[in-house]
Design an enzyme around this catalytic site. Sequence first.
Site, PDB file in Angstrom:
ATOM      1  N   HIS A  72       0.799  -1.190  -0.050  1.00 11.63           N
ATOM      2  CA  HIS A  72      -0.098   0.148  -0.124  1.00 11.63           C
ATOM      3  C   HIS A  72       0.841   1.263   0.095  1.00 11.63           C
ATOM      4  CE1 HIS A  72      -3.435  -2.604   1.822  1.00 11.63           C
ATOM      5  NE2 HIS A  72      -3.642  -2.223   0.622  1.00 11.63           N
ATOM      6  N   GLU A  75       1.533   3.946   2.889  1.00 20.99           N
ATOM      7  CA  GLU A  75       2.028   3.327   4.118  1.00 20.99           C
ATOM      8  C   GLU A  75       3.571   3.367   4.122  1.00 20.99           C
ATOM      9  OE1 GLU A  75       0.100  -0.577   4.636  1.00 20.99           O
ATOM     10  OE2 GLU A  75      -1.888   0.512   4.556  1.00 20.99           O
ATOM     11  N   HIS A 172       2.426  -3.560   7.073  1.00 24.31           N
ATOM     12  CA  HIS A 172       1.252  -2.466   6.728  1.00 24.31           C
ATOM     13  C   HIS A 172       1.305  -1.571   7.884  1.00 24.31           C
ATOM     14  CE1 HIS A 172      -0.897  -4.594   3.481  1.00 24.31           C
ATOM     15  NE2 HIS A 172      -0.079  -5.560   3.837  1.00 24.31           N
ATOM     16  N   GLU A 230       0.685  -4.614  11.468  1.00 23.16           N
ATOM     17  CA  GLU A 230       0.059  -3.638  11.098  1.00 23.16           C
ATOM     18  C   GLU A 230       0.614  -2.214  12.265  1.00 23.16           C
ATOM     19  OE1 GLU A 230      -1.970  -2.378   9.116  1.00 23.16           O
ATOM     20  OE2 GLU A 230      -3.084  -4.198   8.277  1.00 23.16           O
TER      21      GLU A 230
HETATM   22 ZN   LIG Z   1      -2.007  -1.579   4.059  1.00 26.60          ZN
END
Ligand SMILES: [Zn+2]
Length: 255
Positions: A72, A75, A172, A230
């Site tokens: 992504h 990020e 992420h 995350e």
């Molecule tokens: Zn992500």
Amino acid sequence: MPRARYLFPLLALVGCQATSHTVPDSRPIDAAPGVSVTSRVVGLARSGAPLIAHRFDNPASSTVVLVFAAIHGDEPSTDDLALALIDELSTSRPMDLPDVVVVPVVNPDGLKAATRTNSAGVDLNRNLPATNWRLSPQGRNWTGPSPLSEPESLALATLVDELAPARILSIHSIRRGRHGVNFDGPAGDLASLMASHNGYPVLETMGYPTPGSFGSWAGIDRQIPTITLELPRDQAGPDAWRDNRTAIFAFLRGR
Ligand SMILES: [Zn+2]
């Protein structure tokens, strides 16, 4: 032509200011003596930007593990974390590690543009050929027209097929409070191990459906232990590295 000479640095500067973030390149890594690292282009983004895998070999190990970040593009601290790992592995390589492959940027076009999706508007983390893939409407989680329609996700899936890694770490970031160590497939113990180092909660699910996600494909369908780390998105890369360094080395060792 002088005009072209001026134009290129200008564009580079504008790009730099707009994103203030690393654009991947394929320069060889400057590694310490005794460290075996090979860097190769494993695919090209839609713009032609390379996806680069850095492999740190341990001749005594028959196991390989995969770490990737910035699937992504919005990020950016995830790329910082992967680069910090590369820096450390380049400096001194602990011999109790397996072979480690790091792809710091899976979505270079998104990273440059600071968008979640790639340049075709596809959420690459919904573009894997998982059994739960379903065509979704266009938007920030657009699956793309078909699984692996995008060169970036195809390169990632091809790399996984080729490496057959023993475990995979996908980095992420998310709004603080939702951060944690998420896992798919047989990775509950690994998630708990990492959580014991970084203090994050273990998340069995992110609380929303993720059709076509990497974790669905690699973890659930293929049963490769897959961790989705995350990070809190408001945290700068160096601080996230400080908080996660020992957790990531525990992931690499698998203990
Ligand atoms: Zn992500």
